[in-house]
Scaffold this motif. Structure first.
Motif, PDB file in Angstrom:
ATOM      1  N   UNK A 239       0.826  -1.206   0.000  1.00 44.34           N
ATOM      2  CA  UNK A 239       0.000   0.000   0.000  1.00 44.34           C
ATOM      3  C   UNK A 239       0.860   1.256   0.000  1.00 44.34           C
ATOM      4  N   UNK A 240       1.959   1.254   0.753  1.00 41.34           N
ATOM      5  CA  UNK A 240       2.837   2.420   0.798  1.00 41.34           C
ATOM      6  C   UNK A 240       3.565   2.634  -0.521  1.00 41.34           C
ATOM      7  N   UNK A 241       3.841   1.565  -1.264  1.00 42.76           N
ATOM      8  CA  UNK A 241       4.425   1.712  -2.599  1.00 42.76           C
ATOM      9  C   UNK A 241       3.397   2.312  -3.556  1.00 42.76           C
ATOM     10  N   UNK A 242       2.152   1.913  -3.413  1.00 43.10           N
ATOM     11  CA  UNK A 242       1.091   2.368  -4.303  1.00 43.10           C
ATOM     12  C   UNK A 242       0.739   3.840  -4.089  1.00 43.10           C
ATOM     13  N   UNK A 243       0.721   4.305  -2.835  1.00 41.32           N
ATOM     14  CA  UNK A 243       0.216   5.644  -2.524  1.00 41.32           C
ATOM     15  C   UNK A 243       0.978   6.769  -3.228  1.00 41.32           C
ATOM     16  N   UNK A 322      -4.070   2.246  -9.979  1.00 40.41           N
ATOM     17  CA  UNK A 322      -4.943   2.913 -10.942  1.00 40.41           C
ATOM     18  C   UNK A 322      -6.266   3.362 -10.316  1.00 40.41           C
ATOM     19  N   UNK A 323      -6.869   2.539  -9.440  1.00 39.44           N
ATOM     20  CA  UNK A 323      -8.164   2.907  -8.848  1.00 39.44           C
ATOM     21  C   UNK A 323      -8.062   4.164  -7.989  1.00 39.44           C
ATOM     22  N   UNK A 324      -7.052   4.208  -7.116  1.00 38.37           N
ATOM     23  CA  UNK A 324      -6.863   5.393  -6.280  1.00 38.37           C
ATOM     24  C   UNK A 324      -6.521   6.606  -7.126  1.00 38.37           C
ATOM     25  N   UNK A 325      -5.759   6.425  -8.187  1.00 42.34           N
ATOM     26  CA  UNK A 325      -5.402   7.541  -9.062  1.00 42.34           C
ATOM     27  C   UNK A 325      -6.656   8.147  -9.677  1.00 42.34           C
ATOM     28  N   UNK A 368      -6.481   8.162   3.193  1.00 41.94           N
ATOM     29  CA  UNK A 368      -6.608   7.360   4.409  1.00 41.94           C
ATOM     30  C   UNK A 368      -7.610   6.220   4.232  1.00 41.94           C
ATOM     31  N   UNK A 369      -8.743   6.528   3.635  1.00 43.58           N
ATOM     32  CA  UNK A 369      -9.767   5.503   3.439  1.00 43.58           C
ATOM     33  C   UNK A 369      -9.247   4.393   2.531  1.00 43.58           C
ATOM     34  N   UNK A 370      -8.571   4.775   1.445  1.00 44.27           N
ATOM     35  CA  UNK A 370      -8.038   3.777   0.515  1.00 44.27           C
ATOM     36  C   UNK A 370      -6.946   2.942   1.168  1.00 44.27           C
ATOM     37  N   UNK A 371      -6.140   3.581   2.017  1.00 42.59           N
ATOM     38  CA  UNK A 371      -5.055   2.852   2.672  1.00 42.59           C
ATOM     39  C   UNK A 371      -5.598   1.704   3.510  1.00 42.59           C
ATOM     40  N   UNK A 372      -6.566   1.988   4.348  1.00 36.02           N
ATOM     41  CA  UNK A 372      -7.064   0.947   5.243  1.00 36.02           C
ATOM     42  C   UNK A 372      -7.899  -0.088   4.489  1.00 36.02           C
ATOM     43  N   UNK A 373      -8.568   0.327   3.394  1.00 33.78           N
ATOM     44  CA  UNK A 373      -9.346  -0.628   2.613  1.00 33.78           C
ATOM     45  C   UNK A 373      -8.445  -1.536   1.788  1.00 33.78           C
ATOM     46  N   UNK A 434      -9.292  -4.970  10.238  1.00 29.60           N
ATOM     47  CA  UNK A 434      -8.917  -3.898   9.312  1.00 29.60           C
ATOM     48  C   UNK A 434     -10.139  -3.315   8.620  1.00 29.60           C
ATOM     49  N   UNK A 435     -11.090  -4.156   8.232  1.00 32.60           N
ATOM     50  CA  UNK A 435     -12.295  -3.658   7.561  1.00 32.60           C
ATOM     51  C   UNK A 435     -13.175  -2.831   8.505  1.00 32.60           C
ATOM     52  N   UNK A 436     -13.336  -3.315   9.736  1.00 31.32           N
ATOM     53  CA  UNK A 436     -14.131  -2.556  10.710  1.00 31.32           C
ATOM     54  C   UNK A 436     -13.486  -1.214  11.014  1.00 31.32           C
ATOM     55  N   UNK A 437     -12.164  -1.214  11.165  1.00 35.99           N
ATOM     56  CA  UNK A 437     -11.449   0.032  11.434  1.00 35.99           C
ATOM     57  C   UNK A 437     -11.534   0.976  10.241  1.00 35.99           C
ATOM     58  N   UNK A 438     -11.464   0.424   9.020  1.00 37.01           N
ATOM     59  CA  UNK A 438     -11.548   1.264   7.827  1.00 37.01           C
ATOM     60  C   UNK A 438     -12.922   1.909   7.695  1.00 37.01           C
TER      61      UNK A 438
END
Length: 456
Positions: A239-243, A322-325, A368-373, A434-438
Motif C-alpha cells: 500500500x505504501x508503494x502504491x500511494x 490505478x483505482x486510487x489515481x 486514508x480511506x483507501x489505505x485501510x481498505x 482492518x475492515x471494521x477500522x476502515x
C-alpha cells in the motif's frame, strides 16, 4: 548470537517510527485530531485498533532476527565463532521453541498418535501396521486416558498466569487513562483476551500440538503465527508503494489537465486493461530468475526469500495504483474549480503552494480511506498468489502457502482440515479488524458523512 537485519525488518521498523511521528504531529492539528477522536470514541474502534496493534507487535517481534552461535568441536583449535545458517527471531524464543518440535507427518489437534499408519513393532517385536505415538505430544503422560484431565489442569494453570500477566499490563494503563473520555475498557478486555490466549497457547504447545501438524510434521499453530508478519508487511508495504504513485499522478492529472491528464489517463487505462494476475505472475517469475542466476548476493536462504518478498510487495504496489489515481484525479478536478483556488491563481500564488496548501489537504480523506481498505485486500491477494504458485517463498511463513498446501489435504479421506482452519482463522481476524477500522475511518474523514451528520 549474531544479529541479522533483513530489508523487510528495516522497512517495518521505519514504518512504525513513521506512524509514531504521524500520531505525534496530530497534536498540532486540532481538526485532524478531532476526526481521529471520532474513530476511537467507539468501543468497536478501540477493539479493532487493539487487534491490529497486537498483529503489528507480533510482526515486530518476528522481525528481530539473529543467528545462534555454534559450539566449536574440541578437535578444532580455533577461537573463530561459527553461526548457524538458520535465522531465528525473538518471536521464536518467546514461543518456547514451538517451531522446533517436529513430528514424522500429519497429526490431529491435541492428538497423541500420528494421523497415518506406519510399519512399527509391537511389544513382542513383531512388525505391525498401526498409528505410531508422536515424538513430542503427550510424552509426559503415563496413560493416554489422562489426556483430557491433563489438558484441563494445564489450561487452568496457564490461564492463571495469563490473568496475572493481564493485571501487570493493564493496571498501569488504568492508573494513567482512567479519566480518559475514550472507551479504554473495551481495549483492556481485548488485551486481556489476547494475552490470556497467548500464554495458554505457548504453555500448552510444550505438551501438545494445539492445531496438529502438517505433512512435514511442523506445528500448524506455529506456522499460522509466523504468517502474521508476512500478512502485515505485505498489506502495508504494498500500500505504501502504491500511494506515492497514485497521489502524484492523480493530483497532476486533475490539477494541470491538458496533455498531463491525457498521459496519466493513458497510463492507468493501459494498466487496467492488462490482467492483474498475469502481470504480477510474470514480474515475480522474472525476479525469481534473477535470484537464481545470482546466488552469491545472498549469505543465507532467508535473505533470498526476503528479497523475493520485497519484490512481491513492490510489484503489488506498482500494479494496483490505478483505482486510487482515478479517485484523486476526480477529487482534484473538483477542488481546482473552487473559489478559493481560483482566487489563489488570481493573486499569483505558485502551483506548488496551491497543491500543498489547498489540494493535498482536501484529498487526505481519500488517501486514508483507501489505505485501510486496500490493506485487507492485499492481505487476501497474497493468499491468491500463493495459491497459484507465484506468492511468498515457501520457506517463509505465509497463510497463502498454508492454503495452497491444503488443496490436496481437503480431498483426502478422512479430511485434514486443521491446516486450512489455522490460516483462515488468523487471516480472518486481521482482515475483519482492518475492515471494521476502515469503516470508522471512512465515517470520520469522509466530508459527505460529516455533512449528513450535521444535517441530522
Amino acid at each position: 548470537m549474531k544479529p541479522v537485519l533483513l530489508w523487510s525488518d528495516a522497512l517495518i521498523f521505519l514504518l512504525v517510527i513513521s506512524l509514531a511521528l504521524f500520531f505525534w504531529r496530530l497534536r498540532r492539528d486540532p481538526q485532524t485530531r478531532e476526526r481521529w477522536a471520532d474513530v476511537f470514541s467507539s468501543r468497536l474502534g478501540m477493539v479493532a485498533f487493539t487487534v491490529i496493534a497486537a498483529y503489528i507487535l507480533v510482526a515486530l517481534l518476528d522481525s528481530l532476527h539473529f543467528r545462534r552461535a555454534l559450539e566449536n568441536p574440541e578437535s578444532l583449535a580455533t577461537q573463530e565463532v561459527f553461526y548457524d545458517n538458520k535465522v531465528s527471531s525473538v518471536f521464536d524464543v518467546l514461543t518456547g521453541g514451538m517451531g522446533d518440535r517436529f513430528e514424522r507427518t500429519y497429526s490431529a489437534p491435541f492428538a497423541l498418535l500420528s494421523f497415518e499408519k506406519e510399519n512399527i513393532k509391537d511389544a513382542s517385536g513383531r512388525d505391525i501396521r498401526d498409528f505410531p505415538p508422536l515424538r513430542h505430544a503427550g510424552q509426559h503422560l503415563a496413560h493416554p486416558d489422562e489426556r483430557a484431565a491433563d489438558i484441563l489442569a494445564k489450561s487452568a494453570k496457564a490461564l492463571f498466569w495469563g490473568l496475572l500477566l493481564c493485571a501487570l499490563v493493564i493496571a498501569p494503563q488504568w492508573l494513567v487513562l482512567r479519566g480518559s473520555p475514550f472507551p479504554w475498557a473495551a481495549s483492556w478486555i481485548t488485551q486481556g483476551v489476547i494475552l490470556s490466549a497467548s500464554v495458554w497457547m505457548v504453555s500448552i504447545s510444550h505438551h501438545y500440538h494445539i492445531l496438529g501438524t502438517d505433512q512435514g510434521g511442523a506445528d500448524v499453530l506455529y506456522q499460522s503465527l509466523k504468517g502474521v508478519r508476512t500478512g502485515v508487511l505485505l498489506g502495508t508495504l504494498a500500500t505504501l508503494v502504491m500511494l506515492p504513485i497514485a497521489v502524484t499522478l492523480g493530483v497532476m492529472a486533475g490539477y494541470f489537465k491538458g496533455w498531463v491528464d491525457d498521459v496519466v489517463q493513458y497510463l492507468y487505462t493501459t494498466l487496467s486493461s492488462i490482467p492483474g494476475i498475469l502481470l504480477i505472475a510474470a514480474s515475480v517469475l522474472l525476479f525469481q530468475v534473477y535470484i537464481d542466476l545470482n546466488p552469491d548476493f545472498f549469505a543465507v536462504g532467508m535473505e533470498k526469500a526476503d528479497a523475493k518478498f520485497i519484490a512481491l510487495c513492490f510489484i503489488l504496489g506498482v500494479t494496483s495504483w490505478s483505482t486510487l489515481c482515478r479517485l484523486i484525479r476526480a477529487e482534484t478536478l473538483k477542488i481546482s474549480q473552487l473559489g478559493y483556488v481560483q482566487a489563489a491563481h488570481a493573486f499569483g500564488v505558485s502551483h506548488s503552494r496551491i497543491l500543498g496548501r489547498h489540494v493535498l489537504p482536501n484529498v487526505v480523506h481519500i488517501i486514508l480511506i483507501t489505505f485501510v481498505l486496500d490493506f485487507s485486500a492485499l492481505v487476501l491477494a497474497e493468499a491468491v498468489l500463493s495459491y497459484i504458485g507465484v506468492g511468498v517463498d515457501p520457506s517463509m511463513g505465509s497463510w497463502g502457502n498454508m492454503i495452497n498446501g491444503a488443496r490436496s489435504e481437503l480431498s483426502r479421506e478422512p479430511t485434514i482440515w486443521w491446516t486450512l482452519t489455522g490460516a483462515f482463522f488468523f487471516m480472518f481476524i486481521l482482515v475483519l479488524a482492518a475492515n471494521l477500522f476502515s469503516d470508522l475511518v471512512r465515517d470520520a474523514f469522509d466530508p459527505r458523512t460529516s455533512l449528513r451528520r450535521a444535517d441530522a
